[in-house]
Design a protein around this motif. Structure first.
Motif, PDB file in Angstrom:
ATOM      1  N   VAL A 182     -10.417  12.346  93.898  1.00 52.09           N
ATOM      2  CA  VAL A 182      -9.269  11.445  94.002  1.00 52.09           C
ATOM      3  C   VAL A 182      -7.965  12.192  93.758  1.00 52.09           C
ATOM      4  N   PHE A 183      -7.912  12.998  92.697  1.00 50.77           N
ATOM      5  CA  PHE A 183      -6.678  13.688  92.329  1.00 50.77           C
ATOM      6  C   PHE A 183      -6.169  14.608  93.439  1.00 50.77           C
ATOM      7  N   PHE A 184      -7.085  15.264  94.155  1.00 49.07           N
ATOM      8  CA  PHE A 184      -6.685  16.272  95.139  1.00 49.07           C
ATOM      9  C   PHE A 184      -6.971  15.836  96.576  1.00 49.07           C
ATOM     10  N   SER A 185      -7.186  14.541  96.789  1.00 46.95           N
ATOM     11  CA  SER A 185      -7.314  13.966  98.137  1.00 46.95           C
ATOM     12  C   SER A 185      -8.383  14.662  98.969  1.00 46.95           C
ATOM     13  N   VAL A 186      -9.514  14.968  98.341  1.00 48.48           N
ATOM     14  CA  VAL A 186     -10.629  15.590  99.072  1.00 48.48           C
ATOM     15  C   VAL A 186     -11.328  14.502  99.877  1.00 48.48           C
ATOM     16  N   ARG A 187     -11.472  14.702 101.165  1.00 48.03           N
ATOM     17  CA  ARG A 187     -11.850  13.602 102.045  1.00 48.03           C
ATOM     18  C   ARG A 187     -13.337  13.279 102.050  1.00 48.03           C
ATOM     19  N   GLY A 231       1.061   2.845  96.108  1.00 48.95           N
ATOM     20  CA  GLY A 231       1.569   4.002  96.849  1.00 48.95           C
ATOM     21  C   GLY A 231       0.819   5.274  96.499  1.00 48.95           C
ATOM     22  N   TRP A 232       0.559   5.479  95.188  1.00 50.31           N
ATOM     23  CA  TRP A 232      -0.191   6.672  94.758  1.00 50.31           C
ATOM     24  C   TRP A 232      -1.609   6.607  95.309  1.00 50.31           C
ATOM     25  N   GLY A 233      -2.213   5.428  95.252  1.00 48.46           N
ATOM     26  CA  GLY A 233      -3.586   5.297  95.727  1.00 48.46           C
ATOM     27  C   GLY A 233      -3.719   5.525  97.225  1.00 48.46           C
ATOM     28  N   LEU A 254     -12.063   3.231  90.919  1.00 47.28           N
ATOM     29  CA  LEU A 254     -11.947   4.630  90.494  1.00 47.28           C
ATOM     30  C   LEU A 254     -10.542   5.159  90.769  1.00 47.28           C
ATOM     31  N   THR A 255      -9.965   4.782  91.911  1.00 40.14           N
ATOM     32  CA  THR A 255      -8.622   5.240  92.248  1.00 40.14           C
ATOM     33  C   THR A 255      -7.593   4.663  91.287  1.00 40.14           C
TER      34      THR A 255
END
Length: 369
Positions: A70-75, A321-323, A346-347
């Motif tokens: 989540v923190f590093f936007s790993v897809r 927005g962050w999510g 979790l997000t």
């Protein structure tokens, strides 16, 4: 003298992961908060896993890896496992040594599903809020609520008739990506469902936007520190926001007086009356254009607390927005309402942790940074 371009590795190297992470790295306070919450889940983990047999992925490491995603936007899990192999920062945060073997992505996914079966993410969310409460970050009287659309991992072409009929007549072509022709044919949730994700619903936010297959994510935020105290995903429909708001209010502890800030979508007499029955003052934005007028009168809007709630409630958009930009909930990659709900919770937990770490590491007022 020009240096050599060659590389000669030493036969033995003595190094710790701790040495590679800067002392002021933002993940350090975040990891402390995560570990403080995970310690309180030890009893739950003991009931989930058997006492003997082959050891699985440690649930603490599994949750930390999910937070890294989540923190590093790993897809995807596949990409996450690939990056953990060579990213020392990820290994340090998860708790893997330099020479520890990284899990296969399919093994990681199966163990993640075990957390879903036992509501581990929900309990982790609760323990993070317990840590925040012990730090005096939570308000018990003033709250805000809002919802957002989460686009489903399904296309319009998967939205087929429930009775097995076809809407693709005269569309032309064949195969799984055939041309569709829906002109003049009504398509709704009563008669149609997605074959890719049956839990998704066709919904549009307003008359000026297109209808998409989606879910609705709902958040209840306390107004002191702007932390999410409750989050849930429901089917997308016109009544979902208000029903979810009342359900989240019912889970708040205590019967003392509370306030609830919200936008114009919540300005309906049924919702306002239901809030008052729960000893909750509805600080809802007045919708004077609604048929029948606003349900909020001057007795509520005249107080300074009403104006304050209308300002603070907009901070929920920071979580959304962050999510959507970092946590990737704009369009979920999961199918089924249970998995989407887990991803959303979790997000929001990750968003809370980031906010808490920033608040708790700020210098006291009057102290230069």
């Amino acid at each position: 003298m020009r240096g050599s371009d060659g590389m000669q590795e030493a036969l033995f190297t003595v190094a710790k992961l701790e040495d590679f992470v800067p002392a002021d790295h933002p993940l350090r306070p975040i990891r402390l908060l995560v570990n403080a919450a995970l310690v309180r889940l030890n009893g739950l983990f003991n009931t989930i896993y058997a006492d003997n047999g082959r050891a699985s992925i440690a649930p603490e490491k599994l949750l930390r890896a999910m937070l890294i995603q989540v923190f590093f936007s790993v897809r995807s899990e596949r990409q996450l496992m690939e990056q953990v192999r060579y990213n020392l920062l990820y290994r340090w945060f998860i708790g893997l040594a330099i020479d520890d073997e990284v899990w296969d992505h399919s093994t990681f996914s199966k163990n993640r599903d075990r957390l879903l079966e036992h509501a581990v993410v929900e309990n982790f969310f609760t323990e993070v809020m317990t840590v925040a409460d012990r730090q005096g970050l939570l308000s018990r009287e003033h709250f805000s609520v809002d919802g957002t659309l989460i686009q489903a991992w399904a296309s319009h072409k998967s939205f087929a008739r429930k009775d097995g009929g076809s809407d693709d007549a005269n569309g032309g072509g064949s195969g799984r990506n055939a041309q569709a022709n829906w002109k003049g044919k009504p398509r709704g949730n009563d008669t149609h469902a997605s074959t890719t994700d049956p839990d998704s619903r066709l919904f549009r936010k307003s008359h000026n936007t297109a209808a998409t297959l989606c879910y609705q994510g709902h958040v209840l935020m306390e107004n002191r520190s702007g932390l999410v105290v409750s989050a849930v995903v429901t089917h997308a429909d016109g009544k979902g926001e208000r029903a979810a708001a009342l359900a989240m209010l019912d889970r708040l502890p205590g019967r003392h007086l509370k306030t609830l800030g919200a936008d114009k979508a919540y300005d309906l007499r049924d919702f306002v009356q239901a809030c008052r029955q729960r000893r909750v003052t509805p600080h809802v934005a007045s919708n004077v254009t609604h048929i029948g007028g606003s349900a909020i009168d001057g007795r509520t809007m005249r107080h300074s607390g009403y104006a304050a709630s209308q300002v603070v409630r907009k901070r929920i958009e920071e979580h959304f927005g962050w999510g959507k930009t970092i946590g990737r909930i704009r369009q979920t990659v999961y199918r089924g309402i249970k998995r989407v709900d887990q991803h959303f919770k979790l997000t929001m937990t990750a968003s809370n942790i980031v906010r808490m770490a920033r608040i708790l590491t700020l210098p006291p007022q009057g102290v230069a940074q």
